[in-house]
Scaffold this motif. Structure first.
Motif, short mmCIF file in Angstrom:
data_model
loop_
_atom_site.label_atom_id
_atom_site.label_comp_id
_atom_site.label_asym_id
_atom_site.label_seq_id
_atom_site.Cartn_x
_atom_site.Cartn_y
_atom_site.Cartn_z
N PRO A 313 0.94 -12.91 -8.73
CA PRO A 313 -0.10 -11.91 -8.48
C PRO A 313 0.36 -10.52 -8.92
CG PRO A 313 0.07 -13.40 -6.61
CD PRO A 313 1.21 -13.74 -7.54
N GLY A 314 -0.52 -9.84 -9.61
CA GLY A 314 -0.19 -8.51 -10.14
C GLY A 314 0.17 -8.52 -11.62
N ASP A 315 0.53 -9.69 -12.17
CA ASP A 315 0.86 -9.77 -13.60
C ASP A 315 -0.35 -9.45 -14.47
OD1 ASP A 315 3.41 -10.56 -12.98
OD2 ASP A 315 3.15 -12.68 -13.53
N GLN A 316 -0.11 -8.75 -15.56
CA GLN A 316 -1.15 -8.51 -16.56
C GLN A 316 -1.16 -9.69 -17.54
OE1 GLN A 316 -3.30 -5.81 -16.48
NE2 GLN A 316 -2.29 -5.46 -14.50
N VAL A 317 -2.34 -10.23 -17.83
CA VAL A 317 -2.43 -11.42 -18.68
C VAL A 317 -3.58 -11.27 -19.68
CG1 VAL A 317 -1.55 -12.97 -16.89
CG2 VAL A 317 -4.02 -12.63 -17.11
N HIS A 318 -3.55 -12.12 -20.68
CA HIS A 318 -4.68 -12.29 -21.58
C HIS A 318 -5.20 -13.71 -21.41
CE1 HIS A 318 -2.84 -8.71 -23.46
NE2 HIS A 318 -4.07 -8.47 -23.90
N ALA A 319 -6.50 -13.83 -21.13
CA ALA A 319 -7.15 -15.14 -21.06
C ALA A 319 -7.78 -15.39 -22.43
CB ALA A 319 -8.20 -15.16 -19.97
N ASN A 320 -7.32 -16.44 -23.10
CA ASN A 320 -7.74 -16.73 -24.48
C ASN A 320 -8.59 -17.99 -24.54
OD1 ASN A 320 -5.57 -14.90 -26.13
ND2 ASN A 320 -4.60 -15.82 -24.33
N TRP A 321 -9.53 -18.02 -25.49
CA TRP A 321 -10.30 -19.23 -25.72
C TRP A 321 -10.75 -19.26 -27.18
CZ3 TRP A 321 -12.11 -14.94 -23.23
CH2 TRP A 321 -13.26 -14.31 -23.76
N VAL A 322 -11.10 -20.47 -27.66
CA VAL A 322 -11.55 -20.61 -29.04
C VAL A 322 -13.07 -20.77 -29.06
CG1 VAL A 322 -9.39 -21.58 -29.88
CG2 VAL A 322 -11.16 -23.11 -29.00
N SER A 323 -13.67 -20.44 -30.17
CA SER A 323 -15.14 -20.39 -30.26
C SER A 323 -15.79 -21.75 -30.03
CB SER A 323 -15.55 -19.85 -31.64
OG SER A 323 -15.03 -20.66 -32.68
#
Length: 330
Positions: A313-323
């Motif tokens: 909790p508190g971590d900065q993340v990127h949530a990625n997905w493909v089209s």
């Protein structure tokens, strides 16, 4: 049985309680011999719909057709339907055998004939040895089998089930789901099952009808429903989907199709967010994310992948997905 003998059709069916519209002019065809689940939150109209089909509530407007008959105005006993209640509604003072035989007694069938038929049905649901017991001497699962036998003795075209598994413990609920599906397959007639459990509907149904505020949001197979929700409500209610807005377009992306990284992945769409909570679920870890513009945002991370590089909790993340994993919503 005729191929369409137990097809059920609802035509602009409505139910009003005073000024409140519980069911709002719905149209639905349930194919003969199918297992249909009416799914939705409390107050969505699914139980009122079931009770109108059963004849336990009068329709405010519209028609109910069973096979080639309009049954909208018929008494419950003449419709060709049978209802299995959530509470099972067994008579506590009667034996299991007499509970099952009760409706035949009301029709004037002699004692020997009705008991013979009831015993045969008890054998069919593996309750033959318990015929002389009272309901209070049975487990919840055994009471359910008795309730099913009692419903089947009327030889209905359609069996109506009002949240029949909700009173059972989780282990028995899973076992009884398998039994219900097996019985429906063996008996070959139409089952209409009301539930608020997405998992239950996905496990049992050939056809799922998602209801919201008295209307039908989507009718689909479980696979279609989960992979191609038609509306934002369906995507959120079914769970496992993140609803996002890209420009002017609203989309859904399954939580198990997203990937968490510290830096954006090349060739993917992504959103930056913060880890809000982490829940271990066994085969995967559910990582809940906080984002100002996205509510109920989560990613399902495979167990091995998560513990190789845990998130906190508190971590900065990127949530990625493909089209190709994007589904547009109406």
């Amino acid at each position: 049985m005729d191929n369409k003998a137990s097809q059920l059709e609802l035509i602009k069916l409505s139910k009003c309680y005073g000024k409140v519209t519980a069911v709002d002019a719905i149209n639905l065809t349930i194919p003969s011999g199918s297992y249909c689940c009416l799914l939705g939150p409390s107050g969505c109209g699914k139980t009122s719909t079931l009770r109108m089909i059963a004849g336990h509530e009068s329709a405010s407007d519209g028609d109910i057709l069973l096979g080639d008959r309009n049954i909208t105005e018929l008494p419950a006993a003449e419709r060709g339907t049978a209802m299995m209640f959530q509470s099972y509604a067994l008579f506590p003072h009667l034996s299991v055998l007499d509970n099952v035989a009760f409706s035949l007694k009301m029709k004037g069938v002699d004692r020997q004939a009705r008991h013979s038929r009831a015993q045969a049905l008890l054998e069919r649901v593996a309750m033959g040895p318990y015929a002389s017991r009272k309901p209070s001497e049975l487990s919840g699962g055994q009471q359910q089998r008795v309730a099913l036998a009692r419903a089947l003795i009327t030889e209905p075209r359609v069996l109506l089930l009002d949240e029949p598994l909700s009173a059972l413990d989780p282990f028995l609920r899973i076992r009884m789901r398998a039994e219900l599906k097996r019985w429906q397959s063996e008996l070959g007639f139409t089952f209409v099952h009301v539930t608020h459990s997405q998992e239950e509907a996905m496990a049992l149904a050939d056809q799922v009808v998602v209801m919201n505020a008295g209307r039908i949001e989507q009718v689909a197979t479980p696979h279609q429903l989960f992979n191609a929700p038609a509306t934002e409500f369906v995507a959120r209610f079914m769970g496992g989907h993140n609803v996002l807005t890209l420009g002017a377009q609203r989309i859904s992306v399954r939580a198990d199709r997203m990937q968490l990284t510290r830096e954006p992945l090349v060739g993917s769409e992504c959103v930056r967010a913060q880890v809000a909570a982490v829940e271990y679920q066994g085969t995967y870890v559910l990582v809940e994310l906080a984002h100002d513009a996205i509510s109920e945002f989560s990613v399902m991370v495979p167990e091995r992948e998560f513990f190789a590089a845990p998130w906190q909790p508190g971590d900065q993340v990127h949530a990625n997905w493909v089209s190709t994993d994007v589904h547009a919503l109406a």
